[in-house]
Design a protein around this motif. Sequence first.
Motif, short mmCIF file in Angstrom:
data_model
loop_
_atom_site.label_atom_id
_atom_site.label_comp_id
_atom_site.label_asym_id
_atom_site.label_seq_id
_atom_site.Cartn_x
_atom_site.Cartn_y
_atom_site.Cartn_z
N PHE A 65 58.50 -22.56 -4.52
CA PHE A 65 58.18 -23.78 -3.78
C PHE A 65 56.66 -23.91 -3.63
CE2 PHE A 65 57.49 -26.08 0.23
CZ PHE A 65 58.21 -27.24 -0.04
N ILE A 66 56.14 -25.09 -3.88
CA ILE A 66 54.70 -25.35 -3.72
C ILE A 66 54.48 -25.95 -2.33
CG2 ILE A 66 52.74 -26.69 -4.53
CD1 ILE A 66 53.97 -26.61 -7.33
N HIS A 67 53.63 -25.29 -1.54
CA HIS A 67 53.40 -25.73 -0.17
C HIS A 67 52.36 -26.85 -0.11
CE1 HIS A 67 55.78 -22.48 1.56
NE2 HIS A 67 55.23 -21.68 0.68
N PHE A 68 52.50 -27.69 0.90
CA PHE A 68 51.59 -28.81 1.07
C PHE A 68 50.14 -28.34 1.24
CE2 PHE A 68 49.62 -31.87 4.20
CZ PHE A 68 49.33 -32.85 3.26
N ASP A 69 49.93 -27.28 2.03
CA ASP A 69 48.57 -26.80 2.25
C ASP A 69 47.93 -26.28 0.96
OD1 ASP A 69 49.09 -23.63 2.31
OD2 ASP A 69 50.62 -24.59 3.51
N GLU A 70 48.75 -25.73 0.05
CA GLU A 70 48.22 -25.29 -1.24
C GLU A 70 47.73 -26.48 -2.06
OE1 GLU A 70 50.73 -21.36 -2.43
OE2 GLU A 70 51.85 -23.23 -2.42
N TRP A 71 48.49 -27.54 -2.03
CA TRP A 71 48.11 -28.75 -2.75
C TRP A 71 46.80 -29.30 -2.19
CZ3 TRP A 71 50.33 -30.49 -7.06
CH2 TRP A 71 49.97 -31.75 -7.54
N GLN A 72 46.67 -29.27 -0.86
CA GLN A 72 45.44 -29.75 -0.22
C GLN A 72 44.23 -28.92 -0.64
OE1 GLN A 72 47.05 -29.78 4.01
NE2 GLN A 72 45.80 -31.64 4.00
N LEU A 73 44.36 -27.60 -0.56
CA LEU A 73 43.22 -26.73 -0.85
C LEU A 73 42.79 -26.81 -2.31
CD1 LEU A 73 43.89 -23.48 1.23
CD2 LEU A 73 42.48 -25.46 1.80
N LEU A 74 43.76 -26.99 -3.21
CA LEU A 74 43.41 -27.12 -4.62
C LEU A 74 42.44 -28.28 -4.83
CD1 LEU A 74 43.83 -26.37 -7.63
CD2 LEU A 74 45.71 -28.02 -7.65
N HIS A 75 42.65 -29.37 -4.10
CA HIS A 75 41.85 -30.59 -4.32
C HIS A 75 40.67 -30.73 -3.36
CE1 HIS A 75 45.74 -31.58 -6.23
NE2 HIS A 75 44.99 -32.29 -7.05
N LEU A 76 40.53 -29.82 -2.39
CA LEU A 76 39.47 -29.96 -1.40
C LEU A 76 38.08 -29.81 -2.02
CD1 LEU A 76 38.44 -30.34 1.45
CD2 LEU A 76 38.94 -27.92 1.91
N GLY A 77 37.89 -28.74 -2.80
CA GLY A 77 36.58 -28.53 -3.44
C GLY A 77 36.22 -29.67 -4.37
N ASP A 78 37.22 -30.18 -5.06
CA ASP A 78 37.01 -31.31 -5.98
C ASP A 78 36.56 -32.55 -5.21
OD1 ASP A 78 37.10 -31.93 -8.75
OD2 ASP A 78 38.88 -33.17 -8.40
N ALA A 79 37.17 -32.77 -4.04
CA ALA A 79 36.80 -33.93 -3.23
C ALA A 79 35.36 -33.81 -2.74
CB ALA A 79 37.75 -34.04 -2.04
#
Length: 992
Positions: free
Chosen positions: A640-654
């Motif tokens: 299962f992929i957690h929501f917080d993992e999805w957020q952190l993956l894209h945080l640096g990019d943002a």
Amino acid sequence: MDLNISHVEKAYLYLKNYVYHENLNLFLKQRIASFEESKSENMNGIFETILNVIKTEDHHFVENEILEAWLQEIDYHLLPKAIGRAEEERQKEYNKGNNGVFISNVKDSLNYQVSNVNYFIKAPIEIHIIEILWCLFVGPALENILNKDCYGNRLHQSILKYGSHSDSISGQELFKRYIVQYNSWRDQAIKIASNTAKTGEDVALLSLDLKSYYYHIDIDFDEISDEIRKFYADKIELLEVALKLNKLLEKIFNHYRDIISPQIKRTHERCENKSGIPIGFASSAIIANWYLLNFDEYISDRVRPQYYGRYVDDIIMVFRRPKINSVDPIEFFIRDYLDDIIKKDINDDNYIITIKDNDLPIQKDKLILQFYDKDHSQAGLDLFKNKLDERSSAFKFLPSDHLEKELDLFAYDILYDGSANALRSVIGLAENETGLSKYLSSHISAHRLCKTNHEDTVIPQLKKIFKGKNALSFFGLWEKIYQYGIIIKNFEFIKYFNKYINLEIERIIGIIPIDKKASLPFSEKLKSDLKLYNELSLALTIGLLDIREFPKENGLFFILNQESAFLKPNQFKLNLIDYGSNSHKFSWQFRKANLIRHHLVAWPLANFCNYEGDLTCEKTFLNEPIPSLVELKIKYSPRFIHFDEWQLLHLGDALGKNIELNKWFNDSIKEYTNRSHSTNFPVELLTDEKNNIHPNIIKSHLKVGERNHYEFITLAIANLEIKESDIAAAIRKDKRPNLNYNRQEKLYNILNSALKEKSDLLIMPEVAIPVSWLPFMIAFSRRHQIGLVFGLEHWVNNNVAYNLIIEALPFKFSGEYKSCAVSARIKNHYAPSELDLLESLRIKPGNLEIYPKAYYHKTSWRGISFTTYNCFELSDITHRVLFKSEIDLLIACVWNKDTNYYQHILESSVRDLHCYTVQANTSQYGGSCILRPTETARKTLLYVKGGENSCVLTTKLCIKELRDFQFKSKPNTKDMFKHLPPGYDCESVLNR
């Protein structure tokens, strides 16, 4: 309902998840990885073929031929269950005499003999998919009739609804979590026994273990068909599907039995005429539970102990006021209580359980009866209970002491005969595989976060403990050894260990009690499988690294990227694995199929991207645009992929692309829910469109989790020193962030203390956490469901330093699944000294790069409303009163020397906003406090400054009491809180 291709695809996802969490059967992991590599471009075609084989009648030639081809590929792998040395046998004989006791720590030998083996089924993945479909459609029929006394391998709740609601089932887990079920089974027994003893009654515990249970089962698939007919009596279409799958599974089981029969009669006595069930099939676990149903019912209905629990073939019973015969206590006890179900075997005088005319032998050395007399000490029972509590805590809390202790303290248990204080009482040492595993896990976890100097002491100890017989017996820990080597980047040790294991495997000379005629080829197969297991253990770990090919003088081979791996000069040319070798092939298969160990990936979901670099290094994901996601890896994710993992993956990019973080947050929700097909996701960030009073300020409202109402909330403040040198090191290009062990240990102590105090929310100072530790902090918050608010060290991206305040807000989705939402906000006002530091290093402040306006939000979580401020933001009088009448709690994360100034701000805010006010500052300056809007004498709930030890201080905030007061226009004389300030909106309390 008709069986369709989506069912087959879901079965594959369940299979992959099952294999991902399976730690022993690496053979099956590799076959899944190989299958996905070779079939990835035609997965639907494979699923269609499987569907046709299931649906087609036996007389149809083509599909039947396909099934036969799959069956012909079935084989087995061998792994040792017990390994012996001739020297130890001689030592036992010597100690039986009257010569005294001889004890030795020598474990190596010129040769080893395997006294027992386990067979693991080797089958095409198509066969595994079929048996997983059996689990999904037939499993519920068997699970439905099991009682609560059966704990092991219980089907996940979603599976019970699969047959009739398969389209709405989004989970991937077949079984309930092992650790939860196992602890419940064991701890219940000890708790009930201990409580009974405390009431002043005699108590007995009987524990027994069935010998080679899977091999002794004699299964009748017609009986399973009968259960299917009962379960699906009113669902004809599902009945036909389930019966067809049951027939197919019977054919698979029978074919496998024919394959291993010639060897079984030699390695497992008295099993040659029994059908057995394959190790390595999920369906076998379900059948193993169901097979002992009659035994469970007999114990519950006829014997009626105070407690009965079974974990597969491990059984515990607790008896109140038992009858004990001192002459032969076990024999008389079984005769008195269990005579109709447990008998003595006339052939070898061992005890057996008879199920449907089939004898299941009980392991003699694991048949244990413990008796505690009410008139004597129950210290043994209490000690055992305390030990279990300690072990449970060891898994719950972060390891903060393992790194300072010798490995031997965890790897061995001392066996005594007499006083533990007398050296003469020692009769031997027993290796503690669980303790060794936990020790390795602690070091792996520690080295993932920080750079320690413990490798010089750990590696020599590992070489001594993993020596000789131990090196072979602990094959289940080989992968952890390689993980440790990879994390500390000691590739010479990895090469040494790999070579040593293969040399020791070559010293295996035979299997007992197999006859000499068949011994040689059978022993060679065992050695071959052990070498393969070693290779897979290495490849599974190597798959984490940057192992792209480079041309060298001696041909092509794989090396590690020097920058990402921080290699020493003499290690750069180390040929870790050869190009074109099996290790090369297996490692890339594991990586492409995403079956590597995800917990060792430095940045969340980096392994789901089109990235070939070192996954144990987060550098790329902090400073560069993220590589593109691989859709196939997401579609066939093994977990299962957690929501917080999805957020952190894209945080640096943002941050790198100057994307507003409120947009990053909302985009994360939108994309995550679309991909996971989540409905009613309880997270939203709403911008206040009516905010016309402050045109240069954006106000938002973050809502996380269900709208529960808590009367109290336990708040914890971290007393932690944040060094000025650490702040500078995180910004400077010529230095690296301080990630040393001492800093990590202090953080562990704080987090563990917050857990022990059962805190709801932990507040830490500004710039308290290194950026590379952010994923660890968020995962901790999710796992333990404790909220965190802390400042992140400056995140430098494209020569811009972002000072972020982080809120980690855990919640349970659908009331069951642990999740977490991450809020990241850039500091609106950088402090003058902070700006001076950045300017001196030619770095721009992040608040000017993204936001033309200031941005704040209030958060609604677990029934409270709060807002957070990042240090110098508090000095803006307009900003700090934005949420007047709207919040219960104001949180300030600061790093500030001017404690008097900030104390005045806080004392003003607590009255002006009429809410609880919290500040966490670095301990060397102090001022960390919790205030409430009451008279001065009662205003300060907590205040702390100084101290070298890192710790937390906690207090309870009464949210209900505060809101009840605020709703009243005029307070009573007995009310604790001070008068509401002018302009306070009492009606707004209803919105909270």
